[in-house]
Design a protein around this motif. Structure first.
Motif, PDB file in Angstrom:
ATOM      1  N   PRO A  49      37.205  -0.190  24.837  1.00 25.57           N
ATOM      2  CA  PRO A  49      35.984  -0.957  25.117  1.00 25.57           C
ATOM      3  C   PRO A  49      34.761  -0.416  24.385  1.00 25.57           C
ATOM      4  O   PRO A  49      34.699   0.763  24.018  1.00 25.57           O
ATOM      5  N   ARG A  50      33.759  -1.286  24.192  1.00 24.09           N
ATOM      6  CA  ARG A  50      32.543  -0.919  23.448  1.00 24.09           C
ATOM      7  C   ARG A  50      31.748   0.204  24.096  1.00 24.09           C
ATOM      8  O   ARG A  50      31.069   0.947  23.413  1.00 24.09           O
ATOM      9  N   TRP A  51      31.826   0.347  25.410  1.00 25.14           N
ATOM     10  CA  TRP A  51      31.009   1.341  26.095  1.00 25.14           C
ATOM     11  C   TRP A  51      31.552   2.759  25.956  1.00 25.14           C
ATOM     12  O   TRP A  51      30.893   3.713  26.350  1.00 25.14           O
ATOM     13  N   VAL A  52      32.732   2.936  25.361  1.00 27.11           N
ATOM     14  CA  VAL A  52      33.302   4.282  25.173  1.00 27.11           C
ATOM     15  C   VAL A  52      32.748   4.862  23.871  1.00 27.11           C
ATOM     16  O   VAL A  52      33.007   4.334  22.788  1.00 27.11           O
TER      17      VAL A  52
ATOM     18  N   TRP B 278      41.158  -4.609  27.230  1.00 26.95           N
ATOM     19  CA  TRP B 278      40.855  -3.178  27.215  1.00 26.95           C
ATOM     20  C   TRP B 278      42.116  -2.313  27.215  1.00 26.95           C
ATOM     21  O   TRP B 278      42.034  -1.102  27.062  1.00 26.95           O
TER      22      TRP B 278
ATOM     23  N   HIS C 167      34.911   3.307  20.517  1.00 27.22           N
ATOM     24  CA  HIS C 167      34.815   1.871  20.781  1.00 27.22           C
ATOM     25  C   HIS C 167      35.299   1.034  19.618  1.00 27.22           C
ATOM     26  O   HIS C 167      35.062   1.344  18.462  1.00 27.22           O
TER      27      HIS C 167
END
Length: 165
Positions: free
Chosen positions: A66-69, A61, A73
């Motif tokens: 990260p994917r959750w941003v 990260w 992402h």
């Protein structure tokens, strides 16, 4: 080494929590202003949070969002952004630590208690204070070392395949 950074910061945060709770064995008669206890606790949370960011220098990260941003992402984080932020953080931490040590020698700040001392001068409270704050001296140099290692690793990984040895 990155895991050592938050561990260096943790004792001082725990000491501040003990101070707020009246367990530090020092200045029991001090009357806290309404804003002081939340400030001291917030200082502990913020400093530990900043120390935990050092893990980004060795974790994925710290290289890819990260994917959750949302909206960002999966994008690669520019090397320069991370290196400049981490190097600035390392320099500021080292300056704060130097100031703290010099303040102990030259008393830049007025005392916080009636005895004329800005901290406990003897007994278990003084030992606890020194044991809690001494590890902070390692925070800046450790962060600087991690920053250089991050820069070298990212540069080597981002180099074209033909340029690699």
């Amino acid at each position: 080494m990155a895991h050592a950074v938050p561990l260096c910061v943790l004792p001082s945060g725990l000491w501040r929590v003990a101070l707020v709770l009246g367990l530090a064995g020092y200045n029991e008669d001090y009357r806290w202003a309404a804003w002081e206890r939340p400030y001291v606790l917030g200082l502990s949370v913020v400093s530990e949070g900043l120390a935990l960011l050092a893990l980004g220098l060795v974790r994925p990260w710290g290289e890819v969002v990260p994917r959750w941003v949302p909206w960002l992402h999966g994008r690669r984080i520019p090397i320069g952004v991370v290196v400049v932020a981490a190097a600035l953080g390392a320099a500021l931490v080292m300056l704060f630590c130097a100031y703290a040590v010099l303040n102990q020698v030259f008393d830049f700040v007025e005392p916080l208690n009636d005895t004329g001392d800005s901290g406990p001068t003897g007994g278990p409270a003084a030992w606890a204070l020194w044991a809690a704050y001494t590890p902070l001296i390692a925070w800046g140099p450790l962060l600087a070392i991690l920053t250089v290692a991050y820069h070298r690793r990212r540069r080597a990984n981002d180099a074209p395949a033909a340029a690699r040895p």
